[in-house]
Design an enzyme around this catalytic site. Structure first.
Site, PDB file in Angstrom:
ATOM      1  N   GLU A 172      -0.297   3.469  10.164  1.00  0.00           N
ATOM      2  CA  GLU A 172      -1.378   4.193   9.320  1.00  0.00           C
ATOM      3  C   GLU A 172      -2.441   5.120  10.478  1.00  0.00           C
ATOM      4  O   GLU A 172      -3.801   5.062  10.715  1.00  0.00           O
ATOM      5  CB  GLU A 172      -2.446   2.714   9.140  1.00  0.00           C
ATOM      6  CG  GLU A 172      -1.920   1.792   9.025  1.00  0.00           C
ATOM      7  CD  GLU A 172      -1.948   0.233   8.742  1.00  0.00           C
ATOM      8  OE1 GLU A 172      -3.523   0.855   8.894  1.00  0.00           O
ATOM      9  OE2 GLU A 172      -2.161  -0.703   8.376  1.00  0.00           O
ATOM     10  N   GLU A 182       4.757   9.223   1.520  1.00  0.00           N
ATOM     11  CA  GLU A 182       5.879  10.069   0.982  1.00  0.00           C
ATOM     12  C   GLU A 182       6.897  10.702   1.629  1.00  0.00           C
ATOM     13  O   GLU A 182       6.938  11.112   2.613  1.00  0.00           O
ATOM     14  CB  GLU A 182       5.810  11.215  -0.237  1.00  0.00           C
ATOM     15  CG  GLU A 182       4.715   9.968  -2.049  1.00  0.00           C
ATOM     16  CD  GLU A 182       4.237  10.878  -2.140  1.00  0.00           C
ATOM     17  OE1 GLU A 182       4.484  11.811  -2.551  1.00  0.00           O
ATOM     18  OE2 GLU A 182       3.446  10.633  -3.440  1.00  0.00           O
ATOM     19  N   PRO A 183       7.887  11.285   1.595  1.00  0.00           N
ATOM     20  CA  PRO A 183       9.047  12.082   1.913  1.00  0.00           C
ATOM     21  C   PRO A 183       8.815  13.412   2.964  1.00  0.00           C
ATOM     22  O   PRO A 183       8.132  13.583   3.409  1.00  0.00           O
ATOM     23  CB  PRO A 183      10.164  12.065   1.385  1.00  0.00           C
ATOM     24  CG  PRO A 183      10.218  10.870   0.387  1.00  0.00           C
ATOM     25  CD  PRO A 183       9.023  10.786  -0.009  1.00  0.00           C
ATOM     26  N   GLY A 231      -7.604  -1.426   7.797  1.00  0.00           N
ATOM     27  CA  GLY A 231      -5.868  -1.456   7.441  1.00  0.00           C
ATOM     28  C   GLY A 231      -5.861  -0.964   9.673  1.00  0.00           C
ATOM     29  O   GLY A 231      -5.493  -2.012   9.949  1.00  0.00           O
ATOM     30  N   PHE A 246       0.937  -1.650   0.590  1.00  0.00           N
ATOM     31  CA  PHE A 246      -0.465  -0.141  -0.383  1.00  0.00           C
ATOM     32  C   PHE A 246       0.756   1.068   0.245  1.00  0.00           C
ATOM     33  O   PHE A 246       1.693   1.175   1.480  1.00  0.00           O
ATOM     34  CB  PHE A 246      -0.648   0.019   0.946  1.00  0.00           C
ATOM     35  CG  PHE A 246      -1.781   0.939   1.455  1.00  0.00           C
ATOM     36  CD1 PHE A 246      -3.093   0.974   0.527  1.00  0.00           C
ATOM     37  CD2 PHE A 246      -1.517   2.018   2.254  1.00  0.00           C
ATOM     38  CE1 PHE A 246      -3.551   1.727   0.825  1.00  0.00           C
ATOM     39  CE2 PHE A 246      -2.446   3.539   2.395  1.00  0.00           C
ATOM     40  CZ  PHE A 246      -3.863   2.924   1.085  1.00  0.00           C
ATOM     41  N   SER A 283       1.504  12.578   8.185  1.00  0.00           N
ATOM     42  CA  SER A 283       0.130  12.497   8.420  1.00  0.00           C
ATOM     43  C   SER A 283      -1.142  12.820   7.062  1.00  0.00           C
ATOM     44  O   SER A 283      -2.274  13.498   7.409  1.00  0.00           O
ATOM     45  CB  SER A 283       0.660  13.282   9.508  1.00  0.00           C
ATOM     46  OG  SER A 283       0.651  12.509  10.445  1.00  0.00           O
ATOM     47  N   THR A 330      -0.878   8.189  13.167  1.00  0.00           N
ATOM     48  CA  THR A 330      -0.598   8.490  14.276  1.00  0.00           C
ATOM     49  C   THR A 330      -1.489   8.787  15.370  1.00  0.00           C
ATOM     50  O   THR A 330      -2.645   8.613  15.048  1.00  0.00           O
ATOM     51  CB  THR A 330       0.537   9.548  14.645  1.00  0.00           C
ATOM     52  OG1 THR A 330      -0.481  10.751  13.903  1.00  0.00           O
ATOM     53  CG2 THR A 330       1.804   9.510  13.481  1.00  0.00           C
ATOM     54  N   GLN A 384       3.508  -7.124  45.756  1.00  0.00           N
ATOM     55  CA  GLN A 384       2.121  -6.624  44.901  1.00  0.00           C
ATOM     56  C   GLN A 384       2.076  -6.029  44.153  1.00  0.00           C
ATOM     57  O   GLN A 384       1.380  -5.030  43.725  1.00  0.00           O
ATOM     58  CB  GLN A 384       1.233  -5.517  46.644  1.00  0.00           C
ATOM     59  CG  GLN A 384       1.209  -6.783  47.406  1.00  0.00           C
ATOM     60  CD  GLN A 384       0.835  -5.773  49.252  1.00  0.00           C
ATOM     61  OE1 GLN A 384       1.041  -5.020  48.938  1.00  0.00           O
ATOM     62  NE2 GLN A 384      -0.203  -6.310  50.195  1.00  0.00           N
ATOM     63  N   GLN A 433       9.539  -4.409  32.610  1.00  0.00           N
ATOM     64  CA  GLN A 433       9.899  -3.779  33.998  1.00  0.00           C
ATOM     65  C   GLN A 433       9.259  -5.100  34.919  1.00  0.00           C
ATOM     66  O   GLN A 433      10.338  -5.213  36.312  1.00  0.00           O
ATOM     67  CB  GLN A 433       8.701  -2.748  34.309  1.00  0.00           C
ATOM     68  CG  GLN A 433       8.743  -2.259  36.080  1.00  0.00           C
ATOM     69  CD  GLN A 433      10.326  -1.493  35.932  1.00  0.00           C
ATOM     70  OE1 GLN A 433      11.071  -0.847  34.754  1.00  0.00           O
ATOM     71  NE2 GLN A 433      11.056  -0.714  37.028  1.00  0.00           N
TER      72      GLN A 433
HETATM   73  C1  LIG Z   1       7.691   0.445   9.996  1.00  0.00           C
HETATM   74  C2  LIG Z   1       6.706   1.098   9.232  1.00  0.00           C
HETATM   75  C3  LIG Z   1       5.851   0.278   8.082  1.00  0.00           C
HETATM   76  C4  LIG Z   1       4.831   0.703   7.420  1.00  0.00           C
HETATM   77  N1  LIG Z   1       4.259   0.585   6.257  1.00  0.00           N
HETATM   78  C5  LIG Z   1       3.747   1.904   5.592  1.00  0.00           C
HETATM   79  C6  LIG Z   1       3.043   1.400   4.174  1.00  0.00           C
HETATM   80  O1  LIG Z   1       2.831   0.104   3.567  1.00  0.00           O
HETATM   81  N2  LIG Z   1       2.229   2.329   3.309  1.00  0.00           N
HETATM   82  C7  LIG Z   1       2.691   3.429   3.122  1.00  0.00           C
HETATM   83  O2  LIG Z   1       1.375   4.188   3.022  1.00  0.00           O
HETATM   84  N3  LIG Z   1       2.935   4.470   4.605  1.00  0.00           N
HETATM   85  C8  LIG Z   1       3.476   3.448   5.681  1.00  0.00           C
HETATM   86  N4  LIG Z   1       4.369   3.916   6.964  1.00  0.00           N
HETATM   87  C9  LIG Z   1       3.882   5.302   7.090  1.00  0.00           C
HETATM   88  C10 LIG Z   1       3.229   5.559   8.265  1.00  0.00           C
HETATM   89  O3  LIG Z   1       1.970   5.369   7.789  1.00  0.00           O
HETATM   90  C11 LIG Z   1       3.498   7.083   8.512  1.00  0.00           C
HETATM   91  O4  LIG Z   1       5.019   7.500   8.808  1.00  0.00           O
HETATM   92  C12 LIG Z   1       2.843   7.902   9.869  1.00  0.00           C
HETATM   93  O5  LIG Z   1       1.642   7.650   8.560  1.00  0.00           O
HETATM   94  C13 LIG Z   1       3.506   9.398  10.249  1.00  0.00           C
HETATM   95  O6  LIG Z   1       4.226   9.537   8.565  1.00  0.00           O
HETATM   96  P1  LIG Z   1       5.230  10.658   8.926  1.00  0.00           P
HETATM   97  O7  LIG Z   1       6.204   9.454   9.684  1.00  0.00           O
HETATM   98  O8  LIG Z   1       5.855  11.814   7.435  1.00  0.00           O
HETATM   99  O9  LIG Z   1       4.916  11.540  10.363  1.00  0.00           O
HETATM  100  P2  LIG Z   1       4.557  13.045  10.307  1.00  0.00           P
HETATM  101  O10 LIG Z   1       3.511  13.417  10.095  1.00  0.00           O
HETATM  102  O11 LIG Z   1       5.678  14.210   9.893  1.00  0.00           O
HETATM  103  O12 LIG Z   1       4.377  13.231  12.090  1.00  0.00           O
HETATM  104  C14 LIG Z   1       5.407  13.332  12.558  1.00  0.00           C
HETATM  105  C15 LIG Z   1       4.741  14.200  14.183  1.00  0.00           C
HETATM  106  O13 LIG Z   1       3.463  14.977  14.125  1.00  0.00           O
HETATM  107  C16 LIG Z   1       2.378  14.556  14.322  1.00  0.00           C
HETATM  108  N5  LIG Z   1       1.875  15.723  13.130  1.00  0.00           N
HETATM  109  C17 LIG Z   1       1.566  15.593  11.803  1.00  0.00           C
HETATM  110  N6  LIG Z   1       0.869  15.880  11.484  1.00  0.00           N
HETATM  111  C18 LIG Z   1      -0.123  17.017  12.896  1.00  0.00           C
HETATM  112  C19 LIG Z   1      -1.560  17.806  12.839  1.00  0.00           C
HETATM  113  N7  LIG Z   1      -1.948  17.702  12.296  1.00  0.00           N
HETATM  114  N8  LIG Z   1      -2.148  17.586  14.484  1.00  0.00           N
HETATM  115  C20 LIG Z   1      -1.171  16.581  15.855  1.00  0.00           C
HETATM  116  N9  LIG Z   1      -0.480  16.506  15.283  1.00  0.00           N
HETATM  117  C21 LIG Z   1      -0.001  16.071  14.224  1.00  0.00           C
HETATM  118  C22 LIG Z   1       2.040  13.668  14.007  1.00  0.00           C
HETATM  119  O14 LIG Z   1       1.253  12.626  14.735  1.00  0.00           O
HETATM  120  C23 LIG Z   1       3.844  13.107  14.550  1.00  0.00           C
HETATM  121  O15 LIG Z   1       3.966  12.980  16.036  1.00  0.00           O
HETATM  122  C24 LIG Z   1       4.839   2.621   7.412  1.00  0.00           C
HETATM  123  C25 LIG Z   1       5.537   3.536   8.869  1.00  0.00           C
HETATM  124  C26 LIG Z   1       6.514   2.258   9.344  1.00  0.00           C
HETATM  125  C27 LIG Z   1       7.532   3.517  10.185  1.00  0.00           C
END
Ligand SMILES: Cc1cc2nc3c(=O)[nH]c(=O)nc-3n(C[C@H](O)[C@H](O)[C@H](O)COP(=O)(O)OP(=O)(O)OC[C@H]3O[C@@H](n4cnc5c(N)ncnc54)[C@H](O)[C@@H]3O)c2cc1C
Length: 378
Positions: A358, A122-123, A237, A118, A127, A360, A274, A331
């Site tokens: 999927e 992208e870089p 998912g 899926f 979110s 955060t 406990q 722990q």
């Molecule tokens: C092991 C692994 C497997 C994955 N598999 C897939 C896959 O199969 N397909 C796929 O498409 N993706 C996949 N991903 C990607 C994953 O879904 C993304 O990493 C995730 O959606 C977060 O995007 P980002 O890493 O760019 O973080 P960012 O979007 O940059 O977020 C960074 C931080 O900012 C916070 N944030 C962002 N926007 C807001 C907002 N509006 N309000 C408050 N907080 C915010 C986030 O909660 C987070 O704490 C995978 C990731 C990992 C690590």
């Protein structure tokens, strides 16, 4: 739980005890993909559990799927993740949005281990996937895709990737569209990402798409309808993820209860202390609460309704609970919890990603808040 579901649980747990748990530590250590386990998982019916029988699946419902995913989540989250993406994100999307030809082409393979991926993230678009930059330019009946994807589960070891891209027709942006891209297409280049905290046995790939040409029949759903496809996939998912998190949390509790009974300090088992019981009781409460929320999702899905609120609630709570439970399990194990002789440190590392992918935990809060208030706080 019905006798049929209990029997299914015993069957999957039996397979996990024989085939998955004994190899989990080595695969985690050397980051090796569980290719050798795929034929057994296919034979068991796990890889095609929810796919229609006419396409090689087992035709199981949400209640059975939850049992399977919970057991896999308990045994090895890398394998749970592989199956969740294959079925929860990809298989369910092709069943829901695919043409009869797309279903006939891809579903039988998904059921036997030609995995689906899926490709949404992208870089520069995590979110907020609506910021994605991958382009699919119409060229006659074909589409030519260019762009990059990151963190894609099954992205290098699979057969097909759902690639979300902006459809450009005669220079005009027609919106995000989903394409079914065979991973062996020229220009599809996938590189394994190494050095992950957890899910180290899973295939997580960075993908570069350079002039990837697919036919018009690769569009899944409608041109411009990609976000509808993505959001419906994520509802499945996230359900899968929540069920897997319950399994992981339950495993953390079960191994901790066993360890606490065996480990002797101050003249008796630490289970009699406990404060150790407090840790175990807190884990039990988390497991039961998370499991109850997943029950609600199952009931909602079986009723055929849209379940976004139930799903996001369960995903948020169960994944956070799995992190808490795995941490408490370390722990309870003391210093032994910090080394991989025991599974709990892997459980903690594997649990950690579940609150990130999927959507955060923060994004789940925003989805729930929007559904409760009608106000968009993204
Ligand atoms: C092991 C692994 C497997 C994955 N598999 C897939 C896959 O199969 N397909 C796929 O498409 N993706 C996949 N991903 C990607 C994953 O879904 C993304 O990493 C995730 O959606 C977060 O995007 P980002 O890493 O760019 O973080 P960012 O979007 O940059 O977020 C960074 C931080 O900012 C916070 N944030 C962002 N926007 C807001 C907002 N509006 N309000 C408050 N907080 C915010 C986030 O909660 C987070 O704490 C995978 C990731 C990992 C690590």
């Amino acid at each position: 739980m019905t006798e049929a579901l209990e029997e299914l649980r015993r069957t999957v747990r039996g397979f996990a005890d024989r085939e998955i748990r004994p190899t989990a530590r080595e695969r985690d250590r050397d980051e090796s993909f569980p290719a050798a386990l795929l034929p057994g998982l296919a034979e068991l019916g796990v890889l095609g559990a929810t796919l229609p029988e006419e396409h090689g699946g087992a035709g199981l419902d949400a209640a059975a799927y939850r049992v399977i995913i919970e057991e896999l989540g308990a045994a090895d989250a890398s394998i749970r993740s592989l199956v969740s993406v294959n079925l929860g994100l990809v298989g369910s999307s092709i069943v829901r949005w695919g043409t009869p030809e797309q279903q006939a082409r891809w579903l039988p393979g998904l059921a036997v281990g030609e995995l689906g991926a899926f490709g949404l993230t992208e870089p520069e678009a995590g979110s907020n996937p609506s910021e994605l930059r991958t382009r699919a330019v119409a060229d006659g009946d074909d589409w030519v895709l260019d762009g990059a994807k990151i963190f894609i589960t099954n992205g290098a070891r699979g057969a097909v990737t759902m690639v979300f891209a902006r459809a450009i027709v005669a220079g005009e942006d027609r919106g995000i569209t989903c394409f079914l891209v065979p991973q062996d297409t020229d220009g599809y280049v996938a590189r394994q990402i190494h050095g992950k905290l957890g899910l180290r046995s899973g295939d997580t790939a960075e993908i570069v798409l350079e002039g990837v040409r697919v036919g018009g029949d690769a569009v899944l759903g409608e041109v411009g309808g990609g976000m509808k496809v993505a959001l419906s996939a994520l509802d499945n998912g996230r359900f899968s993820l929540a069920a897997g998190a319950v399994g992981l949390a339950r495993e953390a509790l079960e191994v901790s209860v066993r360890y606490a009974a065996e480990r002797q300090q101050f003249g008796g088992p630490i289970a009699a202390k406990q404060l150790v019981q407090e840790l175990l009781a807190a884990m039990h409460v988390d497991v039961e609460a998370a499991s109850g929320l997943v029950d609600r999702v199952v009931a909602c899905k079986l009723s055929g309704q849209r379940c976004t609120l139930e799903v996001s609630t369960a995903k948020l709570f169960a994944t956070e609970a799995s992190v808490r439970c795995a941490d408490r399990a370390v722990q309870v194990h003391g210093g032994y919890g910090y080394i991989d002789e025991y599974p709990v440190q892997r459980l903690l590392r594997d649990a950690r990603v579940t609150t990130l992918y999927e959507g955060t935990t923060q994004i789940q809060h925003l989805i729930i808040g929007r559904l409760l208030t009608g106000e968009n706080a993204f």
